[in-house]
Design an enzyme around this catalytic site. Sequence first.
Site, PDB file in Angstrom:
ATOM      1  N   GLY A   1       0.768  -1.385  -0.013  1.00 34.45           N
ATOM      2  CA  GLY A   1      -0.022  -0.166  -0.193  1.00 34.45           C
ATOM      3  C   GLY A   1       0.936   1.144  -0.136  1.00 34.45           C
ATOM      4  N   CYS A   2       0.327   1.772  -0.611  1.00 36.07           N
ATOM      5  CA  CYS A   2       1.208   3.517  -0.660  1.00 36.07           C
ATOM      6  C   CYS A   2       1.281   4.110   1.012  1.00 36.07           C
ATOM      7  CB  CYS A   2       0.002   4.554  -1.224  1.00 36.07           C
ATOM      8  SG  CYS A   2      -1.227   4.829  -1.141  1.00 36.07           S
ATOM      9  N   TYR A   3       0.307   4.286   1.985  1.00 32.11           N
ATOM     10  CA  TYR A   3       0.801   4.644   2.753  1.00 32.11           C
ATOM     11  C   TYR A   3       1.123   3.427   3.830  1.00 32.11           C
ATOM     12  CZ  TYR A   3      -2.985   8.211   3.944  1.00 32.11           C
ATOM     13  OH  TYR A   3      -3.623   9.341   3.892  1.00 32.11           O
ATOM     14  N   ALA A   4       1.793   1.933   3.309  1.00 30.62           N
ATOM     15  CA  ALA A   4       2.054   1.161   3.968  1.00 30.62           C
ATOM     16  C   ALA A   4       3.322   1.264   3.849  1.00 30.62           C
ATOM     17  CB  ALA A   4       1.669   0.367   3.539  1.00 30.62           C
TER      18      ALA A   4
END
Lengths: 348, 348, 348, 348
Positions: C159-162
């Site tokens: 994921g992008c945030y991750a």
Amino acid sequence: MHATVQPAVVGATGYTGAELTRLLIKHPHCRTPLLLHDREDGAAGDFAELYPQSAGSARALSIERFAWDRLRDSGTDVLFLCTPHEVSRRLAPEAVERGYRVVDLSGAWRLKNAANRAVYAFADANPVAASLLDASAAYGIPELNAPEIAGARLVANAGCYATSVILALAAWIDGGLLELEHGVICDAKSGVSGAGKQPTARTHFVEVSGNLSAYNVFGHRHAGEMREQLGLDDGQLQFTPHLLPIPRGILATIYVRAKDGTRATDLAACLREFYARASFLRVHGSARLPEIRFSLHTNYCDVGFAMEPDGPRVVLVSCLDNLVKGAAGQAVQNMNVMLGFDQTEGLL
Amino acid sequence: MHATVQPAVVGATGYTGAELTRLLIKHPHCRTPLLLHDREDGAAGDFAELYPQSAGSARALSIERFAWDRLRDSGTDVLFLCTPHEVSRRLAPEAVERGYRVVDLSGAWRLKNAANRAVYAFADANPVAASLLDASAAYGIPELNAPEIAGARLVANAGCYATSVILALAAWIDGGLLELEHGVICDAKSGVSGAGKQPTARTHFVEVSGNLSAYNVFGHRHAGEMREQLGLDDGQLQFTPHLLPIPRGILATIYVRAKDGTRATDLAACLREFYARASFLRVHGSARLPEIRFSLHTNYCDVGFAMEPDGPRVVLVSCLDNLVKGAAGQAVQNMNVMLGFDQTEGLL
Amino acid sequence: MHATVQPAVVGATGYTGAELTRLLIKHPHCRTPLLLHDREDGAAGDFAELYPQSAGSARALSIERFAWDRLRDSGTDVLFLCTPHEVSRRLAPEAVERGYRVVDLSGAWRLKNAANRAVYAFADANPVAASLLDASAAYGIPELNAPEIAGARLVANAGCYATSVILALAAWIDGGLLELEHGVICDAKSGVSGAGKQPTARTHFVEVSGNLSAYNVFGHRHAGEMREQLGLDDGQLQFTPHLLPIPRGILATIYVRAKDGTRATDLAACLREFYARASFLRVHGSARLPEIRFSLHTNYCDVGFAMEPDGPRVVLVSCLDNLVKGAAGQAVQNMNVMLGFDQTEGLL
Amino acid sequence: MHATVQPAVVGATGYTGAELTRLLIKHPHCRTPLLLHDREDGAAGDFAELYPQSAGSARALSIERFAWDRLRDSGTDVLFLCTPHEVSRRLAPEAVERGYRVVDLSGAWRLKNAANRAVYAFADANPVAASLLDASAAYGIPELNAPEIAGARLVANAGCYATSVILALAAWIDGGLLELEHGVICDAKSGVSGAGKQPTARTHFVEVSGNLSAYNVFGHRHAGEMREQLGLDDGQLQFTPHLLPIPRGILATIYVRAKDGTRATDLAACLREFYARASFLRVHGSARLPEIRFSLHTNYCDVGFAMEPDGPRVVLVSCLDNLVKGAAGQAVQNMNVMLGFDQTEGLL
């Protein structure tokens, strides 16, 4: 296989110079560019510090104080001037005399007509040399002027607004399809990077954000370029620029009249034929006029138009990225033409 | 019926001073404000020329050079200083001595603790007078400090970030609901007008647009205000500001831990009771946390929170308009308290 | 010299799919990608019509309806799923069974822990097959997981945030430098393209412009990825996302405590050593924390930190472009690892 | 002293309806407005939930389903329709028949010329009644049409673009100063709220941000209003709208030619005299053309111009806030005229 060349960039700290540096770094026929500045107060610095987004690909690039010796020692082949008009006016004649091929991105050498040039109020140290160079400099829009550019010692990279308007109009004017006596109106809108990197009240985020303003009405210096290159007189072409709350991009909405009997299909055919071999001119169908985002971060100029059902009124729209096709990208394209590379090298 | 008062604004040319001027013009108990500047190089000017959006309502307002005589002759009752810290440090003692009620919008008089104040490095001409005023100045958040403000000669209008954080935390700290030893983390984000009107590389549209950056980590001067007003030590409160690509508005995301056994309903009840009579504090239900746009162009501070299902972690969100509740609006609210008007006069 | 491979993209019409298509077109080891959509109501279309900015380089690319036969006939080697979670959950098992190497850009296969996965509420047609694939899918951050990715049939692109949080924290957690029991707080801010291309009230220009909002506090699905990959439990890592008024980019501000005796130089050395061979991780010195613009339109994750003078508190900042390193760029990087290409191919 | 009146707003959930509601709440002669919606699927709701920025001042305002009985029982005096064209076309005749004074903010009743109206393709249930109302409806720009508005049962609030262009041109056309046969070109630019609150691909933040696009070239419905009100035919007035990446505001750049012998001072004098008693028209000197920000959140239309040194070409610039002078503010101004209040009540 082409040999590689050595480019040097004077003024690599501004928006245009930085964009140019990024393009040259990736150019397959260029060695790492020599970066220079010409400011008394400018400290030598690291390019990646000024433009951290480029770190990694450009970690080792330092920006040095300009000196002719440095240029000679580096084996520079082609010199890009991303300097203020006056500095370009000073450096270009000597650079040409020393044998460098020069692409100047300022407004210093674009105007052939002395009356137009007067608005810049250049104070040349050697007026005779300057005048000779005024005459021999090639106007740098490769789609229209490639042979002259190929043979030039100095190319005057076209203005951002001028490129958007000239490329849009050149085909129809060349084809004789327009009723020019009625007058051509160019209502253009540009992002803020066109105003340069110097912080001013006009470029303050709070002033620009959420705003739109017209400026330099009847007095913008790019109008002279448009008239000279398109062969129009002052009464035939009117230009109004606006400042948009976006970082980059230009959209010009151009109002013209087609000659009697000219149909939309004629106009479309003329555009497509005129630019049939142009690598960076995209002609859009009438179903969708170009928007600024189409051209951002590319070297394309996007052109499209709408004609009223029975004519003669036509709205022509032209978009480009003022830092790429309007400046650094076109400068690379000009270099490609000067040095015999394919026009698209380093630009796709 | 209140008699009207005469306000004067020093520094009406900045963002804060202009917002204040707009509020004072509409204030039912204020005469037209006297506008002044304190810059050697500042020309007297027309307010409507600087802020054309206010033309019509303020056509005749000129900005004059500051002079004590001018102040006296105008019959000024209350003096607002929208000046740099150093200028406020110089003007406020004399203004108080001359009998004016003063609201200072700079950081000059907010800090009681000399160690905190040290970061400003004030060089007072008369350290004794300054020190007395440091002690007697009221910290200007009327929701928390109205009695002291009412009696003060000098009110130090709270910082914009400080207001957002202090108002959000005061109720729970006062109610003893937080586990403060774990530490409170304030991650705040502000629009660009908070950085002032002076054009700088940091406020250039092209640099801010599309960007976000943290700055002054572990070193922002508003953190001292927060700690002093909330009674926390350095280890208990941590503050990180960020620059948002918007013209105005602050959102603070505050990370706290509730004491054992504290439920979300306790937290909500505490907030609502603490601010039951506060005109400019809106407590939002957990269904919808406040967003910056809620508070723009208003004098409200919007507060809401989310608690994890079984605690103890709580995310507290606080929003306000840095130019209104974070500066000019709060200054008017402070004046209202000082002069015995209703806190909301001129602010709804 | 590598042979070229045939990529296929399902879901090329979304922001992530389009960015991926642009990258694959330029990839030196990839043939022109096969573009597919999996929507009942989706008409086959022209990629350049959807993304006019790519016209010229991609004029001939059409987007066809997904069909296994089409995939087989095209000689597809590697399949990218830019599809909703449920569609990826349906397509990936069959794709793997049919022998394709798969990079899934949705959240379908990222979580190993069934409890974390529960928030997605997947309804698998074949739970046994899905469960096997859950276990064998490689988590797709090549900087941390290259060997597993190299051998995987299915890579779950992170994921992008991750990605922004995991890459920032992995080095110090691996090195045992953090006091994790105190809790790690991740305050992250993302541009709007992270919310997808579907028009909603939340992505309307008027709602986003000039605003900032926190959302999914204590409930964002990427938090599970962070905890699993970093080996932290729920109490140890807290994550709050915010919606920024910018089109793309993520900045995560991460609050940690260093263990007693750990100095800033230890933290810096740990980061630099851990990522010494990572091509897309730039560690910044404390003089200048990363900003979102550093990473835009690049595959870099930029990391930097500030430590309070005597510790133990540290503010760690991590930036990336959510459409590149947070999605399409990392997907290409994962493909490079899977197929034995250099990680940087097509990404510099 | 005026008695208070009861306003009702149908369509209070849209941008225009909400802005109108905010203005009516503060209007000194209005009781709290009755808020209604006319959507089958619309749930009754709380205004402050839809527009949290208004909480505090409007905490108790609920939005109810439209019903004639509800209108009657509330004692409504004046009815504002912020509804789609078709709904206004249906509701207005019955409202007038029931004796309400009506201000319609849609395009339903603005056009007198059936040919112009044809672009809307209205399907009236009672064509005779509709036709009578088409004839008797007053076109709602109070600066130009106050006597007719004062006596009207139904006022068709002018379009946002139309207001900006008509107010700019009316004085010179009335004064016979323009060479109209040459053609007037209106190049207008509007913020996104002009496109309404419905989320669409065109209003998605990512599509609008950083972009500019022309649309409805030769086909925008406001052009008919401009021609009818200014007495120009199709060949004499050309209109091109553009979508700006800002939430609100319109700037129109208008290209005209002055008649032989007309000087800039004549043009300026004509404007100032024509609007000498207009409360919401600000004529700017040639030193500074109006910008969008001048008019935001105000009911002003700002007009200024530049003339080339020896004429005859003139660039006329007009700015307003599309939600205030272009919609809700002008609606209140129209109500003020209809009910005999001062035009500025509730608008300064």
